[in-house]
Design an enzyme around this catalytic site. Structure first.
Site: not given
Length: 834
Positions: A390-391, A519
């Site tokens: 997703w960076d 995370e």
């Protein structure tokens, strides 16, 4: 809930490099002394790349290296993921970027003595990476064991004008005595033992650090028959990946020019190693110059002989044009890049240099990445196995959307090409629509640890967010109508199916069993970031479908037919978006990160030994998951991406709550914390986080710069400047500016492109000046004042003298902490140096 500690404070904003070795220069990174102590970091810092092809900054001689690396974006090998315990739907096929044959080595022998920088007697040494043309230049004077002085000048470039091309030059001049000179140029497939020590140590590191790449214990590249043998002076090698079946051909051409007598010896019998050695009777002051041109072509299926033909054509064209012309074209490409993209900081000189290095890395990561994604490390290192995350959409594409929108379009079209695989993944997860993989190269999910990987469903909304941001900034409705709308529809279907309406009649739509950006907190219910982004996804999908029906009925009919879209689906998206659960705690005035987050004990970061950081390498996941401790900005990121959904008071309260319990173990965090700190009034803290992000790789703050550039962080540096200090926001197609200029900056200048009109924004303490550089004009709102920028005189908007903070919010103070509105002190998280 008991708060038993506070996070550490980051090092105050300051320069982090040894300026005796790495002097300040606004347009170059220079190394003035050979630095063998930081080989891995410097191989990353001095890498050259173009988004397709990347070459680490290994020394020309090919020795004294931490990791020999040459990479092709998307060129990968596959393997079967071995799970300790199997379960339905687990990722099955792993993918990792392959270290391709290395064309960089050029070895030098004088009087049969090799030049080895680690032991060489160097009278002078300098290596520079010039951001204006993308060339690495090195000059040294070597005093041989016999006392002869030899000047060696070299350059290295990966071309932006032809993405398949690399150009190297190597020039040797004897300064005070003649000598026999040998220059040996090589092309090596290094997977057959030459780097055995590196492979062993890397495998050990990969076993304990999930950020490392996989290391194979088998042959990956299988040599392929090439047909016609090349003429003397030209190497060709061709390979096929053993499992993925991808193919690659590489070809290298040489031209030696000198007035000295010389001979050459060509070796090409080994399919894994080609070598040409020039033996020169070198005289004093008579240079020997080698020009080495290399080209790489890859494919998912095309046979190697066809790729070899492409290599020959590329080489023939490049050799006929010559290195000087190729260098000129490189400079012209970067001239255009900097004209569109430069950010000028009038302040501490180290800031300007570091900012440009970070922006330069974005060009190297995606400038010519057509047809592929943007790997987390670009093509500068092996970290994260070359995967796309997703960076790209959240941290990298905002820069390109507002400076080089064609790069954003290419990256988004790449995602569109993965849509069939995303549909299949949704089916595997028993969902409708499409679920994009958390980490991938080929389009298949490659995340072996689902709790902190596949469970991050928010990637669907992140991609949809980037799509809408791009279309609003560019007006590219054709792309939306023809292709991008499919992504919006299929991701909206995923959210509508994944979420549910509770049967207790509360009329609220919930999303359970997901992981947000943090995370260290996994598989939770109603993650705030996920829900607020899913709401945006649902709303924009419905809005786009209805817009097509009203304004482009033919395209709407095609979408309905292609996707079997029903009217009641769109209505359901709107209903779910309007009632999506957004956790909120009235007493604290904050949004809990998820529905159970505040029930957990707070991790005592103050009592945590530094050697136990980052937490993910020192504690079992279940230990971490029991606590309120955050790896990277989660709710705080939502405050940026969906900023119009929160009041200023909510933003301040959320930031004050979450910042002290955020470890910053991820490089994705500091940039977001900087932006929101600036917005809510913590100017000094914003600057500290900005420095932390700016020097992530340059000063190796996280201790893993050797694995490659943290590309998302480099994109975040631009966002910290433009969104944070520049105060730019882009909600719902309305573009606003509300600057917070740091006290150490005299001025900040950046460019944003809106609907093909480029506007230069200059922020000073007392005014914002907007100047149209190209296009017909643009509309923005500056501190609540609507402004139209057109050709002619610049528009000057006076500020109220508080450009660094929101009037009425507390001003930061001191170096140990920042005072909250209730009088207590907030401290920020440490950079995770090793």
């Amino acid at each position: 809930m008991s708060v038993v500690g506070a996070a550490h404070t980051p090092t105050p904003a300051r320069d982090r490099l040894d300026r005796h070795v790495y002097p300040i220069d606004p347009w170059r990174l220079a190394e003035c002394r050979y630095d063998g102590a930081h080989l891995g970091r410097n191989e990353t810092l001095f890498a050259v790349a173009n988004g397709y092809l990347g070459m680490r900054g290994n020394v020309e001689e090919g020795r004294d290296s931490h990791e020999h690396g040459t990479y092709i974006n998307g060129f990968h090998e596959t393997f079967t993921i071995q799970h300790a315990e199997e379960a339905f739907g687990f990722a099955r096929v792993g993918q990792t970027m392959v270290n391709v044959p290395d064309c960089k080595p050029i070895r030098l022998y004088v009087d049969d003595e090799p030049l080895l920088l680690s032991v060489a007697d160097l009278d002078t040494y300098s290596r520079t990476l010039d951001f204006r043309d993308g060339l690495v230049r090195r000059r040294l004077v070597w005093r041989t064991p016999g006392g002869k002085r030899v000047q060696v000048d070299s350059t290295r470039m990966v071309s932006m004008s032809d993405r398949h091309l690399a150009v190297m030059t190597f020039e040797v001049t004897l300064l005070d005595a003649p000598a026999p000179v040998a220059i040996s140029s090589l092309l090596l497939n290094r997977q057959d033992g030459e780097d055995e020590y590196y492979v062993r140590t890397a495998a050990l590191a990969a076993a304990v650090d999930p950020r490392k790449t996989e290391v194979f214990d088998r042959r990956v590249l299988i040599p392929q028959p090439l047909g016609v043998k090349e003429e003397t002076g030209r190497f060709v090698q061709g390979f096929r990946c053993a499992e993925s079946g991808m193919t690659i051909a590489v070809a290298v051409d040489h031209e030696l020019t000198t007035d000295n007598e010389f001979s050459s010896n060509y070796h090409h019998d080994d399919p894994n190693a080609s070598r040409i050695t020039y033996r020169v009777d070198a005289q004093v002051g008579v240079p020997v110059k080698l020009v080495k041109v290399a080209t790489y072509h890859t494919s998912r299926s095309i046979p190697v002989p066809e790729l070899v033909s492409r290599c020959r054509r590329t080489l023939d064209r490049a050799v006929s044009e010559g290195a000087d012309l190729l260098h000129e074209r490189q400079r012209a490409w970067y001239d255009g890049f900097w004209e569109r993209s430069d950010v000028e900081v009038e302040g501490p000189p180290e800031v300007q240099q570091a900012v440009r290095w970070n922006l330069f890395q974005l060009a190297q990561a995606a400038g010519r990445a057509e047809g592929a994604g943007v790997p987390a490390k670009g093509v500068t290192g092996s970290g994260y196995s070359g995967h796309y995350f997703w960076d790209t959409e959240v941290y990298t594409l905002p820069f390109f959307t507002y400076t080089s929108p064609e790069c954003s379009r290419a990256a988004l079209r790449f995602r569109y090409g993965l849509l069939p695989a995303a549909r299949l993944r949704a089916q595997q997860m028993t969902q409708r629509g499409a679920l994009f993989p958390w980490r991938t190269i080929s389009g298949e999910e490659a995340s072996a640890y689902y709790a902190a990987g596949s469970a991050q469903y928010h990637i669907d909304a992140d991609i949809a967010f980037a799509l809408n941001q791009y279309v609003e900034a560019t007006g590219d409705r054709d792309f939306m109508a023809k292709e991008a709308v499919d992504i919006l529809v299929e991701t909206a279907r995923l959210w509508a199916d994944l979420g549910f309406w509770r049967r207790n009649g509360d009329g609220v739509f919930h999303i359970h069993g997901v992981t947000g950006p943090d995370e260290y907190t996994t598989v939770v219910n109603d993650n705030l970031f996920t829900n607020v982004m899913a709401r945006d996804n649902l709303r924009n999908a419905a809005k786009t479908v209805r817009w097509l029906a009203d304004h482009r009925p033919e395209d709407h009919a095609a979408v309905v037919a292609r996707l079997h879209l029903e009217d009641d689906e769109v209505s359901e998206w709107e209903r779910a978006a309007s009632r999506l659960m957004l956790p909120y705690e009235e007493h604290l005035g904050i949004h809990p990160q998820d529905s159970q987050f505040l029930d957990r004990e707070v991790w005592d970061l103050e009592a945590t030994p530094r050697e136990n950081l980052p937490l993910l390498l020192n504690y079992h996941p279940l230990v971490i998951y029991r606590f309120q401790v955050i790896k990277q900005a989660d709710v705080v990121l939502a405050l940026l991406l969906q900023g119009d959904s929160f009041t200023p008071e909510q933003k301040r309260a959320n930031f004050e709550y979450y910042d002290p319990i955020t470890t910053g173990d991820s490089t994705l965090s500091a940039v977001v914390q900087s932006i929101i700190a600036a917005e809510v009034g913590y100017a000094e803290l914003a600057l500290r986080y900005f420095y932390q992000a700016m020097f992530v790789d340059l000063a190796d703050i996280h201790g893993n710069a050797s694995d490659g550039v943290h590309v998302a962080s480099t994109g975040g540096v631009w966002s910290a400047l433009v969104y944070g200090f520049g105060g730019f926001r882009d909600h719902g197609g309305v573009f606003t500016l509300d600057p917070r200029l740091p006290e150490t900056f005299d001025a900040l200048t950046f460019r944003i492109t809106l609907h093909r009109s480029r506007v230069r924004v200059r922020v000073e303490a007392d005014a914002v000046t907007l100047t149209l550089e190209t296009g017909e004009g643009a509309e923005l709102v500056v501190r609540g004042q609507e402004v139209r920028v057109t050709a002619g005189a610049p528009v000057v908007v006076p500020l109220d003298g508080h450009g660094d903070r929101i009037p009425g919010l507390p001003k930061p103070w001191g170096t140990e902490g920042v005072r909250r509105s209730d009088g207590s002190v907030i401290t920020a998280s440490l950079p995770r140096a090793t």
